[in-house]
Each structure stands twice: as C-alpha cells, then as structure tokens.
Enzyme design. Structure first.
Site, PDB file in Angstrom:
ATOM      1  CE  LYS A 177      -4.140  -1.947   0.698  1.00 25.91           C
ATOM      2  NZ  LYS A 177      -5.269  -2.455   1.258  1.00 25.91           N
ATOM      3  CE  LYS A 229      -6.217  -9.218  -2.454  1.00 22.75           C
ATOM      4  NZ  LYS A 229      -6.076  -8.642  -1.119  1.00 22.75           N
ATOM      5  CE  LYS A 267     -12.324  -4.695   0.583  1.00 24.62           C
ATOM      6  NZ  LYS A 267     -12.420  -4.340   1.967  1.00 24.62           N
TER       7      LYS A 267
HETATM    8  P1  TYM Z   1     -10.555  -6.953   3.755  1.00 26.97           P
HETATM    9  O1  TYM Z   1     -11.664  -5.985   3.960  1.00 26.97           O
HETATM   10  O2  TYM Z   1      -9.490  -6.590   2.799  1.00 26.97           O
HETATM   11  O3  TYM Z   1     -11.139  -8.333   3.299  1.00 26.97           O
HETATM   12  C1  TYM Z   1     -12.182  -8.984   4.017  1.00 26.97           C
HETATM   13  C2  TYM Z   1     -11.970 -10.482   3.981  1.00 26.97           C
HETATM   14  O4  TYM Z   1     -12.046 -10.942   2.625  1.00 26.97           O
HETATM   15  C3  TYM Z   1     -10.905 -11.747   2.337  1.00 26.97           C
HETATM   16  N1  TYM Z   1     -10.568 -11.596   0.917  1.00 26.97           N
HETATM   17  C4  TYM Z   1     -10.461 -12.605   0.047  1.00 26.97           C
HETATM   18  N2  TYM Z   1     -10.610 -13.935   0.207  1.00 26.97           N
HETATM   19  C5  TYM Z   1     -10.447 -14.708  -0.895  1.00 26.97           C
HETATM   20  N3  TYM Z   1     -10.116 -14.214  -2.123  1.00 26.97           N
HETATM   21  C6  TYM Z   1      -9.950 -12.889  -2.325  1.00 26.97           C
HETATM   22  N4  TYM Z   1      -9.653 -12.422  -3.515  1.00 26.97           N
HETATM   23  C7  TYM Z   1     -10.126 -12.014  -1.205  1.00 26.97           C
HETATM   24  N5  TYM Z   1     -10.046 -10.666  -1.039  1.00 26.97           N
HETATM   25  C8  TYM Z   1     -10.316 -10.433   0.263  1.00 26.97           C
HETATM   26  C9  TYM Z   1      -9.814 -11.190   3.250  1.00 26.97           C
HETATM   27  O5  TYM Z   1      -8.776 -12.112   3.472  1.00 26.97           O
HETATM   28  C10 TYM Z   1     -10.586 -10.909   4.510  1.00 26.97           C
HETATM   29  O6  TYM Z   1     -10.743 -12.071   5.296  1.00 26.97           O
HETATM   30  N6  TYM Z   1      -7.620  -6.237   7.700  1.00 26.97           N
HETATM   31  C11 TYM Z   1      -8.864  -6.863   7.297  1.00 26.97           C
HETATM   32  C12 TYM Z   1     -10.052  -6.424   8.133  1.00 26.97           C
HETATM   33  C13 TYM Z   1      -9.848  -6.623   9.593  1.00 26.97           C
HETATM   34  C14 TYM Z   1      -9.881  -7.871  10.285  1.00 26.97           C
HETATM   35  C15 TYM Z   1      -9.652  -7.554  11.649  1.00 26.97           C
HETATM   36  C16 TYM Z   1     -10.079  -9.201   9.872  1.00 26.97           C
HETATM   37  C17 TYM Z   1      -9.615  -5.648  10.514  1.00 26.97           C
HETATM   38  N7  TYM Z   1      -9.476  -6.221  11.751  1.00 26.97           N
HETATM   39  C18 TYM Z   1      -9.607  -8.571  12.639  1.00 26.97           C
HETATM   40  C19 TYM Z   1     -10.043 -10.209  10.858  1.00 26.97           C
HETATM   41  C20 TYM Z   1      -9.794  -9.879  12.209  1.00 26.97           C
HETATM   42  C21 TYM Z   1      -9.138  -6.480   5.848  1.00 26.97           C
HETATM   43  O7  TYM Z   1      -8.736  -5.420   5.408  1.00 26.97           O
HETATM   44  O8  TYM Z   1      -9.912  -7.337   5.153  1.00 26.97           O
END
Ligand code: TYM
Length: 325
Positions: free
Chosen positions: A111, A194, A197
């Site tokens: 990032k 990947k 978003k």
């Molecule tokens: P975020 O918002 O980027 O993504 C949410 C969840 O979706 C999963 N994910 C995917 N899984 C499979 N294939 C993909 N292409 C794909 N893109 C996203 C991510 O692995 C995630 O599980 N940092 C975290 C949010 C967060 C969090 C936490 C998660 C904040 N605190 C505590 C667990 C525990 C995030 O940005 O996820």
C-alpha cells in the site's frame, strides 16, 4: 466454547473474493461458537476515503452480512469505531509491537510503495496494532480470514507471546482459519493477481448487474489446452474458475473436476456463470430488502451494546495487568 471473530474493511465495493473468502465463510462459523463479526471502519481511514463513501459502504457491509445469512441472534454484529475499547486497547498494545516488524508487513509494503514516503499516515503503518486489538479484545481463538490476512494474524500471535511472557496469561492466543477452497480468489482478467476491491477490471462485484456478472465470467481469461483440471501454475484461469465453482457449491476441487471431466471450456464457463448468477441473484434480493429497511440500525444498536460489554471486560483485564489499574 470457541470465540470467533472477523471483519471487513469498508473501503470499496465488495467482490466475489470477499463473498467466498469472508461472507459465505462467516456464516458457517456462527453455529460453532460465539461469533463476533464487525465492520473495520477505523481501518478504512488508513487511506484517504470520502466521508459519504465510508458511511454508505459501512451500512452496505452490515446489510451484506445479514444477506449472507449471518443471524444477529447467533452472531454479534457491530462497527469497530463505535466500540471505543478497540482504540483504547490499540494504544496499549502499540508498545508491544516493533517498528521493524511493522515495516515488514506485506500489506504495508504494497500500500505504501507508490506513496510519497514522507506522507505515509501513521495509521497505515500501525494497521496491524489495531487489528491485533480487534482480535484480542474478544478473546477470539479462531479468526476466519482469506490468505492475504494471515500475516496480520501471525503478528498478533507474536504480540500475544511477547505480552504474556511479560505479564502472565492475559491475552488469548488466536489462530487464523483459512478456507480450504477459496482462500484466494483471483482476478478474472488476470488470474495471477488477487481479486480485490481496489482493482475494478475483471472483478465481480457483489452488486453488479446479473447480466454484467454473467458476461464477466463468460469472458474470463482461460488457458491453453482444453482440460478442466486444477493446476494453478499452468492453468491459473481454469483453476480460479474451478475454485469459484467448488467454493460456491461447497464441494472439493476434485469433485468439481469430476463434474466437468468431459466438458469444454465454454460449457464449463456457462456452468460457473449460472451458479454465480443464481447465488448472487438471491443474495442481492435479500440485500435490497434489508438496505431499504431499518434492520441495519437495529442490528447495530443491539450488537454494539453487547460488544462493548465483552470488550470492556477484556480491556479491564489488560489495564490491570500492565498497571494502569
Ligand atoms: P478486507 O476488507 O481486505 O477483506 C475482508 C476479507 O475478505 C478476504 N478476501 C479474500 N478472500 C479470498 N479471495 C480474495 N480475492 C479475497 N479478497 C479479500 C480477506 O482475506 C478478509 O478475510 N484487515 C482486514 C479487516 C480486519 C480484520 C480484523 C479481519 C480488521 N481487523 C480482525 C479479521 C480480524 C481487511 O482489510 O480485510
């Protein structure tokens, strides 16, 4: 009893990757323990975001949770920012993670690499500290995430070891739980990266028009050859479509391969498109009914009240351990 916690950051339109890696997966956990699922809205501030966009996205994610089948009777749903203990615990925990290790986080490197190095926000750098607070505040032992988040859970584990070594068994050791199938859904236009978003090309967004979704899948990049087999090195496109199919059907990859043993690419893609359109069509219908009601607000009010209670207990325990109380 298991404590399960996970969240999604409201930074953009959610994709089929989020659906398979997170939303659909969360639902399978709510019967196996006490489940806490939240919107990581404070984390959304770590990169510039318009207030109105953040507000809309946050509400959408709660509606997505409900539309994906999370039941507020079984699972506590809340916004991170509205449970102030997240911020309070993060302020304490930041003293037990080191700048060197935060600097090595892949997500931070990705990032920040194209940013002016003198203008990287402290919040982006300290992202894993807040994430550790999210997890530890609920004594969570299971954290269902996609593959890209495992490093953040690992650093949380390092923190727990360091903290407990110093103060005794205060924090509960969490563990990432990754989907067997669908831990990393790839872009349809470039199956070596990947689906995310922030990359609109070739990604299926959950609220895309169903015709658009079908078209995106039918025009997904495939590979040379004609066999429908899983081989992510030589056939990343077909492997990704097989993963999507198997994850949505909740079957193994080899069972999915067996279904298409004699099929051609075109027929296979059509079957994947039919399945995704059916699943997301039903999901969208539920989403629109929810978003146009007061359900989101009602669920958050109840969820945040409960989350604060649990979080306060753990925060209190930490404050005592370090000598603040
Ligand atoms: P975020 O918002 O980027 O993504 C949410 C969840 O979706 C999963 N994910 C995917 N899984 C499979 N294939 C993909 N292409 C794909 N893109 C996203 C991510 O692995 C995630 O599980 N940092 C975290 C949010 C967060 C969090 C936490 C998660 C904040 N605190 C505590 C667990 C525990 C995030 O940005 O996820």
């Amino acid at each position: 009893m298991a404590r399960i916690l996970s969240g999604i950051k409201p930074t953009g339109r959610l994709t089929l990757g989020n659906y398979i890696g997170a939303l659909k997966n969360f639902k399978n956990f709510q019967d196996s323990g006490e489940t806490f699922i939240f919107v990581a809205d404070l984390h959304a501030l770590t990169l510039p975001i318009e207030p109105e966009f953040l507000r809309t996205n946050t509400r959408d994610i709660v509606a997505f949770y409900l539309a994906a089948g999370l039941d507020p009777e079984k699972c506590t749903l809340f916004r991170q920012s509205q449970v102030s203990q997240h911020a309070e615990l993060a302020i304490i925990l930041q003293n037990y993670l080191y700048m060197g290790e935060l600097n090595r986080m892949t997500q931070f490197k990705e990032k920040s690499q194209n940013m002016n190095q003198n203008a990287i926000g402290l919040g982006l750098f300290a992202y894993p500290v807040l994430m550790a607070a999210d997890i530890l505040l609920y004594d969570a032992n299971i954290v269902p995430v996609g593959e890209d988040q495992t490093q953040h859970v690992e650093i949380t584990r390092d923190l727990v070891k360091r903290f407990n070594n110093r103060y005794g068994e205060v924090l509960i050791m969490p563990e990432a739980r990754i989907n067997k199938v669908g831990k990393r859904i790839m872009s349809l236009s470039n199956p070596t990266v990947k689906m995310s978003k922030s990359d609109p090309k070739g990604d299926v967004f959950l609220l895309d028009d169903l015709k658009v979704i079908r078209k995106k899948i039918m025009s997904a990049v495939t590979d040379s050859g004609s066999e429908i087999i899983y081989d992510d090195e030589n056939k990343p496109g077909i492997s990704n479509l097989l993963t999507i199919y198997a994850a949505l059907k909740e079957i193994s990859i080899s069972d999915a391969e067996a279904l298409f043993i004699d099929a051609r690419y075109g027929d296979f893609k059509k079957a994947v498109a039919d399945l995704v359109v059916a699943e997301l069509g039903a999901f969208q219908a539920r989403y629109y009914a929810i978003i146009n009601s007061s359900q989101v607000e009602d669920v958050l009010n109840a969820g945040e009240k409960k989350a604060r209670q649990i979080a306060q207990g753990v925060l209190h325990r930490v404050q005592k351990a370090v000598g603040l109380l």
